[in-house]
Write a protein that holds these residues in place. Structure first.
Motif, PDB file in Angstrom:
ATOM      1  N   ARG A  26       0.837  -1.200   0.000  1.00 52.05           N
ATOM      2  CA  ARG A  26       0.000   0.000   0.000  1.00 52.05           C
ATOM      3  C   ARG A  26       0.874   1.253   0.000  1.00 52.05           C
ATOM      4  O   ARG A  26       0.566   2.234  -0.688  1.00 52.05           O
ATOM      5  CB  ARG A  26      -0.937  -0.017   1.212  1.00 52.05           C
ATOM      6  CG  ARG A  26      -1.948   1.111   1.208  1.00 52.05           C
ATOM      7  CD  ARG A  26      -3.051   0.903   2.230  1.00 52.05           C
ATOM      8  NE  ARG A  26      -3.977  -0.161   1.825  1.00 52.05           N
ATOM      9  CZ  ARG A  26      -5.095  -0.453   2.475  1.00 52.05           C
ATOM     10  NH1 ARG A  26      -5.444   0.239   3.561  1.00 52.05           N
ATOM     11  NH2 ARG A  26      -5.884  -1.431   2.064  1.00 52.05           N
ATOM     12  N   SER A  27       1.979   1.203   0.745  1.00 61.29           N
ATOM     13  CA  SER A  27       2.909   2.335   0.774  1.00 61.29           C
ATOM     14  C   SER A  27       3.619   2.495  -0.564  1.00 61.29           C
ATOM     15  O   SER A  27       3.821   3.617  -1.051  1.00 61.29           O
ATOM     16  CB  SER A  27       3.927   2.145   1.902  1.00 61.29           C
ATOM     17  OG  SER A  27       3.278   2.100   3.165  1.00 61.29           O
ATOM     18  N   PHE A  28       4.012   1.371  -1.174  1.00 57.67           N
ATOM     19  CA  PHE A  28       4.639   1.428  -2.500  1.00 57.67           C
ATOM     20  C   PHE A  28       3.689   2.074  -3.513  1.00 57.67           C
ATOM     21  O   PHE A  28       4.098   2.898  -4.334  1.00 57.67           O
ATOM     22  CB  PHE A  28       5.008   0.028  -2.989  1.00 57.67           C
ATOM     23  CG  PHE A  28       6.040  -0.701  -2.173  1.00 57.67           C
ATOM     24  CD1 PHE A  28       6.891  -0.019  -1.304  1.00 57.67           C
ATOM     25  CD2 PHE A  28       6.167  -2.082  -2.258  1.00 57.67           C
ATOM     26  CE1 PHE A  28       7.839  -0.701  -0.544  1.00 57.67           C
ATOM     27  CE2 PHE A  28       7.113  -2.768  -1.525  1.00 57.67           C
ATOM     28  CZ  PHE A  28       7.951  -2.086  -0.668  1.00 57.67           C
ATOM     29  N   ALA A  29       2.425   1.677  -3.458  1.00 55.14           N
ATOM     30  CA  ALA A  29       1.448   2.204  -4.407  1.00 55.14           C
ATOM     31  C   ALA A  29       1.312   3.715  -4.276  1.00 55.14           C
ATOM     32  O   ALA A  29       1.210   4.435  -5.281  1.00 55.14           O
ATOM     33  CB  ALA A  29       0.090   1.526  -4.190  1.00 55.14           C
ATOM     34  N   LYS A  30       1.319   4.203  -3.038  1.00 56.84           N
ATOM     35  CA  LYS A  30       1.209   5.656  -2.830  1.00 56.84           C
ATOM     36  C   LYS A  30       2.425   6.372  -3.397  1.00 56.84           C
ATOM     37  O   LYS A  30       2.299   7.420  -4.048  1.00 56.84           O
ATOM     38  CB  LYS A  30       1.055   5.952  -1.343  1.00 56.84           C
ATOM     39  CG  LYS A  30       0.823   7.432  -1.054  1.00 56.84           C
ATOM     40  CD  LYS A  30       0.521   7.685   0.411  1.00 56.84           C
ATOM     41  CE  LYS A  30       0.232   9.169   0.659  1.00 56.84           C
ATOM     42  NZ  LYS A  30      -0.105   9.437   2.082  1.00 56.84           N
ATOM     43  N   ILE A  31       3.610   5.826  -3.172  1.00 56.77           N
ATOM     44  CA  ILE A  31       4.831   6.422  -3.711  1.00 56.77           C
ATOM     45  C   ILE A  31       4.783   6.475  -5.240  1.00 56.77           C
ATOM     46  O   ILE A  31       5.149   7.478  -5.867  1.00 56.77           O
ATOM     47  CB  ILE A  31       6.065   5.622  -3.255  1.00 56.77           C
ATOM     48  CG1 ILE A  31       6.314   5.845  -1.760  1.00 56.77           C
ATOM     49  CG2 ILE A  31       7.311   5.987  -4.061  1.00 56.77           C
ATOM     50  CD1 ILE A  31       7.334   4.896  -1.161  1.00 56.77           C
ATOM     51  N   LEU A  32       4.317   5.390  -5.837  1.00 55.89           N
ATOM     52  CA  LEU A  32       4.315   5.268  -7.299  1.00 55.89           C
ATOM     53  C   LEU A  32       3.123   5.959  -7.959  1.00 55.89           C
ATOM     54  O   LEU A  32       3.095   6.126  -9.183  1.00 55.89           O
ATOM     55  CB  LEU A  32       4.317   3.781  -7.685  1.00 55.89           C
ATOM     56  CG  LEU A  32       5.572   2.995  -7.277  1.00 55.89           C
ATOM     57  CD1 LEU A  32       5.312   1.494  -7.368  1.00 55.89           C
ATOM     58  CD2 LEU A  32       6.765   3.392  -8.142  1.00 55.89           C
ATOM     59  N   GLY A  33       2.148   6.338  -7.149  1.00 56.62           N
ATOM     60  CA  GLY A  33       0.970   7.001  -7.693  1.00 56.62           C
ATOM     61  C   GLY A  33       0.059   6.087  -8.480  1.00 56.62           C
ATOM     62  O   GLY A  33      -0.556   6.501  -9.472  1.00 56.62           O
ATOM     63  N   VAL A  34      -0.052   4.827  -8.033  1.00 51.82           N
ATOM     64  CA  VAL A  34      -0.911   3.857  -8.709  1.00 51.82           C
ATOM     65  C   VAL A  34      -1.822   3.190  -7.682  1.00 51.82           C
ATOM     66  O   VAL A  34      -1.609   3.309  -6.474  1.00 51.82           O
ATOM     67  CB  VAL A  34      -0.076   2.779  -9.449  1.00 51.82           C
ATOM     68  CG1 VAL A  34       0.816   3.420 -10.495  1.00 51.82           C
ATOM     69  CG2 VAL A  34       0.748   1.938  -8.461  1.00 51.82           C
ATOM     70  N   GLU A  35      -2.824   2.476  -8.175  1.00 51.81           N
ATOM     71  CA  GLU A  35      -3.695   1.711  -7.289  1.00 51.81           C
ATOM     72  C   GLU A  35      -2.962   0.460  -6.805  1.00 51.81           C
ATOM     73  O   GLU A  35      -2.302  -0.224  -7.601  1.00 51.81           O
ATOM     74  CB  GLU A  35      -4.976   1.300  -8.017  1.00 51.81           C
ATOM     75  CG  GLU A  35      -5.900   2.455  -8.351  1.00 51.81           C
ATOM     76  CD  GLU A  35      -6.458   3.132  -7.105  1.00 51.81           C
ATOM     77  OE1 GLU A  35      -6.777   2.405  -6.135  1.00 51.81           O
ATOM     78  OE2 GLU A  35      -6.562   4.363  -7.102  1.00 51.81           O
ATOM     79  N   GLN A  36      -3.083   0.151  -5.529  1.00 53.71           N
ATOM     80  CA  GLN A  36      -2.436  -1.041  -4.985  1.00 53.71           C
ATOM     81  C   GLN A  36      -2.888  -2.301  -5.716  1.00 53.71           C
ATOM     82  O   GLN A  36      -2.099  -3.234  -5.907  1.00 53.71           O
ATOM     83  CB  GLN A  36      -2.738  -1.171  -3.487  1.00 53.71           C
ATOM     84  CG  GLN A  36      -2.068  -2.382  -2.827  1.00 53.71           C
ATOM     85  CD  GLN A  36      -2.447  -2.529  -1.365  1.00 53.71           C
ATOM     86  OE1 GLN A  36      -3.131  -1.685  -0.799  1.00 53.71           O
ATOM     87  NE2 GLN A  36      -2.004  -3.595  -0.728  1.00 53.71           N
ATOM     88  N   SER A  37      -4.132  -2.318  -6.157  1.00 54.29           N
ATOM     89  CA  SER A  37      -4.689  -3.526  -6.770  1.00 54.29           C
ATOM     90  C   SER A  37      -3.980  -3.930  -8.059  1.00 54.29           C
ATOM     91  O   SER A  37      -4.075  -5.089  -8.473  1.00 54.29           O
ATOM     92  CB  SER A  37      -6.179  -3.329  -7.050  1.00 54.29           C
ATOM     93  OG  SER A  37      -6.374  -2.226  -7.933  1.00 54.29           O
ATOM     94  N   ILE A  38      -3.255  -3.008  -8.709  1.00 54.09           N
ATOM     95  CA  ILE A  38      -2.593  -3.381  -9.970  1.00 54.09           C
ATOM     96  C   ILE A  38      -1.193  -3.939  -9.739  1.00 54.09           C
ATOM     97  O   ILE A  38      -0.585  -4.481 -10.671  1.00 54.09           O
ATOM     98  CB  ILE A  38      -2.511  -2.203 -10.959  1.00 54.09           C
ATOM     99  CG1 ILE A  38      -1.399  -1.221 -10.555  1.00 54.09           C
ATOM    100  CG2 ILE A  38      -3.852  -1.505 -11.106  1.00 54.09           C
ATOM    101  CD1 ILE A  38      -0.936  -0.322 -11.671  1.00 54.09           C
ATOM    102  N   LEU A  39      -0.649  -3.810  -8.526  1.00 55.66           N
ATOM    103  CA  LEU A  39       0.732  -4.211  -8.274  1.00 55.66           C
ATOM    104  C   LEU A  39       0.840  -5.699  -7.977  1.00 55.66           C
ATOM    105  O   LEU A  39       0.031  -6.267  -7.241  1.00 55.66           O
ATOM    106  CB  LEU A  39       1.315  -3.413  -7.107  1.00 55.66           C
ATOM    107  CG  LEU A  39       1.485  -1.907  -7.331  1.00 55.66           C
ATOM    108  CD1 LEU A  39       2.011  -1.237  -6.071  1.00 55.66           C
ATOM    109  CD2 LEU A  39       2.417  -1.631  -8.513  1.00 55.66           C
ATOM    110  N   ARG A  40       1.871  -6.325  -8.536  1.00 47.69           N
ATOM    111  CA  ARG A  40       2.169  -7.734  -8.301  1.00 47.69           C
ATOM    112  C   ARG A  40       3.636  -7.840  -7.894  1.00 47.69           C
ATOM    113  O   ARG A  40       4.529  -7.411  -8.629  1.00 47.69           O
ATOM    114  CB  ARG A  40       1.920  -8.570  -9.560  1.00 47.69           C
ATOM    115  CG  ARG A  40       0.476  -8.533 -10.053  1.00 47.69           C
ATOM    116  CD  ARG A  40      -0.468  -9.252  -9.107  1.00 47.69           C
ATOM    117  NE  ARG A  40      -1.845  -9.249  -9.603  1.00 47.69           N
ATOM    118  CZ  ARG A  40      -2.740  -8.316  -9.294  1.00 47.69           C
ATOM    119  NH1 ARG A  40      -2.394  -7.291  -8.506  1.00 47.69           N
ATOM    120  NH2 ARG A  40      -3.972  -8.391  -9.768  1.00 47.69           N
TER     121      ARG A  40
END
Length: 440
Positions: A179-193
């Motif tokens: 969730r923290s990575f997603a905020k840094i990257l500016g993307v939705e957490q649901s798309i990250l694998r």
């Protein structure tokens, strides 16, 4: 329309329970609920939040039956899922787990080092008893265990119940980091694998890709080299938690091949952490004076009212969302992706087969399907072999009531190393825990 579920929350007296209820309400269309059973042996704690929980569920999920009980037979006789979040010894014993090691200039933390050992010894007995109580009623009930320290509990349950495929041990820390990575990257957490390997609270992210076809890993690593790492909810965190995330930056100044879990700070920078710790005021006190106090105050507003209009609904719980999403993936055979704990076998071929490793994988109606990772490099293998030996000796010390194995375990732990300190802290912890465990 999806079928409804019956769940039991074991350890319902936890201050985390209202946030878990928030997740149940938020995700109720995805995971509909026929009944929720709130079970805890401490009715005094559950009574503090019962009015709040009943009001929230009546308002937002009126179709859900609500039961509060101190009876294990009522809790387990007819349930699809057990969400387990026990804290054996409650905050009082957590406080001792954190303060006693600091007497010897050792890390005082609830899941790592001597404190984690002490907590693990308490948790193992209660968890084994809980599994037996559940299985007395049903072999099909899923047990989703969040009880800490998850690494020791998971290994112990695997030793005692090796054929039970419906116990899944989980941790929200990798989920929270995502969730923290997603905020840094500016993307939705649901798309990250993520590709990840390690032991619980002792692992590394090695890839991060998106379902949009992009590779985010090098972008994230560059950010962590150039900017302070902060949790996604930094404004709600205390300084000690913010320091925890900053030590990811510090670790990567030395070893920047992979992105570490935040808990590795205790094993790499233990002297620094001890020097910054207050032996009279640890995270147990911090939690009691902040999160727990806030939860009790919110819950108290529900007493004597039939409206939630003036009551804050506690939501956005990483822990609660993970619990519900995992149950959803099992109940409806979704094969959604998580970072999971599983017996190694050949997931990491050059590592101990009986270890409980943490890797990416999917979850469906038959449980966890961990992805094979492959061989790991000598540096990480050496670290993990030492940590696994500590976990294994801890479990064996509990099962065999063996003092020598406990002493060996603590001496192996990277936060201790010194056998004189290991013996001194073990003796103090054993005395403090004599109502829970004792060794010959």
């Amino acid at each position: 329309m999806r079928s409804s579920n019956i769940i039991t929350i074991t350890g319902a007296g936890s201050a985390r329970t209202p946030a878990l209820v928030g997740s149940l309400v938020k995700l109720k269309e995805r995971f509909p609920l026929k009944k929720v059973i709130f079970y805890d042996i401490d009715s005094e704690r559950t009574s503090k939040m019962e009015d709040y929980i009943r009001l929230v569920l009546k308002t937002y999920s009126p179709e859900t039956e609500v039961v509060f009980t101190i009876d294990p037979d009522t809790a387990y006789e007819n349930t699809d899922f057990v969400f387990c979040q026990m804290r054996v010894g409650k905050n009082e014993m957590r406080s001792l787990d954190e303060k006693i090691p600091l007497k010897y200039d050792l890390v005082g933390q609830e899941t790592c080092g001597p404190g984690g050992f002490s907590y693990g010894m308490r948790s193992l007995g209660a968890m084994i008893e809980m599994v037996n109580q559940v299985r007395k009623h049903s072999k099909d009930t899923w047990i989703l265990n969040y009880t800490n320290p998850a690494a020791i509990v998971a290994l112990g349950l695997d030793k005692v119940f090796p054929e039970d495929k419906r116990i899944l041990n989980l941790c929200d820390q990798p989920y929270s980091l995502m969730r923290s990575f997603a905020k840094i990257l500016g993307v939705e957490q649901s798309i990250l694998r993520a590709t990840y390997f390690g032991l619980n609270h002792f692992g590394w992210f090695t890839e991060l890709k998106g379902t949009d076809g992009k590779d985010y890993y090098e972008t994230l690593k560059t950010y962590l080299r150039d900017y302070d790492f902060k949790p996604y909810n930094a404004e709600q965190r205390s300084k000690s938690w913010l320091d925890t995330y900053l030590r990811v930056n510090k670790y990567m100044n030395f070893f920047d091949e992979y992105i570490p879990t935040t808990y590795l700070q205790y094993y790499f920078f233990s002297e620094e952490i001890v020097s910054e710790s207050d032996p009279n005021y640890t995270r147990a006190d911090e939690a009691k004076d902040s999160r727990e106090k806030e939860v009790w105050e919110i819950c108290s507003k529900a007493v004597g009212t039939d409206s939630v209009d003036d009551i804050e609904i506690i939501t956005n719980s990483v822990f609660g969302d993970l619990m519900v999403e995992l149950a959803e993936s099992i109940a409806y055979d979704l094969h959604n992706e998580f970072i999971l704990m599983s017996r190694n076998n050949d997931i990491i071929p050059n590592f101990s087969k009986d270890a409980i490793v943490e890797v990416s994988g999917t979850v469906g109606k038959n449980g966890a399907n961990p992805y094979k990772y492959g061989d790991i490099k000598p540096f990480y293998k050496g670290l993990m072999e030492g940590q696994h030996a500590y976990e294994l000796l801890t479990v064996e010390a509990f099962l065999e009531k063996d003092y020598t194995k406990a002493l060996q375990a603590l001496t192996l732990n990277r936060t201790v190393v010194n056998p004189e300190k290991a013996k001194a802290v073990l003796d103090d912890l054993m005395e403090a825990n004599k109502d829970y465990w004792y060794l010959s």
